[in-house]
Design a protein around this motif. Sequence first.
Motif, short mmCIF file in Angstrom:
data_model
loop_
_atom_site.label_atom_id
_atom_site.label_comp_id
_atom_site.label_asym_id
_atom_site.label_seq_id
_atom_site.Cartn_x
_atom_site.Cartn_y
_atom_site.Cartn_z
N VAL A 3 30.17 65.15 48.74
CA VAL A 3 29.98 65.60 47.37
C VAL A 3 29.19 66.89 47.30
CG1 VAL A 3 30.14 63.29 46.37
CG2 VAL A 3 27.92 64.15 47.10
N GLU A 6 30.43 69.32 44.80
CA GLU A 6 30.22 68.85 43.43
C GLU A 6 28.75 68.92 43.04
OE1 GLU A 6 32.37 65.14 44.18
OE2 GLU A 6 33.44 65.60 42.32
N THR A 9 27.36 71.94 40.99
CA THR A 9 27.53 72.05 39.54
C THR A 9 27.19 70.75 38.81
OG1 THR A 9 29.86 71.47 39.71
CG2 THR A 9 29.32 73.81 39.75
N VAL A 10 26.50 69.85 39.47
CA VAL A 10 26.18 68.57 38.84
C VAL A 10 25.24 68.75 37.66
CG1 VAL A 10 24.22 67.91 40.31
CG2 VAL A 10 25.70 66.14 39.32
N ALA A 13 27.44 69.22 34.57
CA ALA A 13 28.12 67.96 34.23
C ALA A 13 27.13 66.95 33.67
CB ALA A 13 28.83 67.40 35.47
N ARG A 93 23.35 62.99 44.06
CA ARG A 93 24.49 62.06 44.23
C ARG A 93 24.44 60.95 43.18
NH1 ARG A 93 23.00 62.88 49.55
NH2 ARG A 93 24.47 64.18 50.69
N LEU A 96 25.57 62.41 39.94
CA LEU A 96 27.02 62.59 39.96
C LEU A 96 27.74 61.27 39.74
CD1 LEU A 96 29.37 64.55 40.36
CD2 LEU A 96 29.18 64.15 42.81
N ASN A 100 30.12 60.37 36.47
CA ASN A 100 31.50 59.89 36.64
C ASN A 100 31.70 58.54 35.96
OD1 ASN A 100 32.34 62.19 38.01
ND2 ASN A 100 31.84 61.33 40.01
#
Length: 143
Positions: A3, A6, A9-10, A13, A93, A96, A100
């Motif tokens: 990840v 990702e 840019t977490v 988000a 993590r 993230l 999600n």
Amino acid sequence: MDVSGELATVGVAGASALVAAMMSDGWRGVRDWVARLLGQGQGEAEARHVARLDRDRELLAAAPEGEDRSGAVLASWTVRLQDLADEDQEAGRALLEFVNRWREQNPEAAEKASVVRQSAKASGKARINQVGGSQTVINPGRS
């Protein structure tokens, strides 16, 4: 699961989900989870984050009709959450995974929380001013 891309840019988000959740029914659960993540198990730090989260929610709720304050709140939380992810990959993590899961459980709010891109072009002496989500085109040659 890789990840690392990702995690870059977490913050965006996470902040987008957070701001959308601020005005939803499930706010308290999101608020408490984010405060625990940022406070890292320290009660006093968690309490400070809860106060900041509540203050930002009140700022959004108190906005006069037609005034969108979400851009400023989004920007500040993006920096906070991205700093956390950059300094602590495990926390990144967890953020993230939370984002999600939140998106899956709140598809309508998640759609509203997606990043909006605007572009505009001015020519001559016209200029464009953009503040938050509002865009104004000023052309001094026309009235």
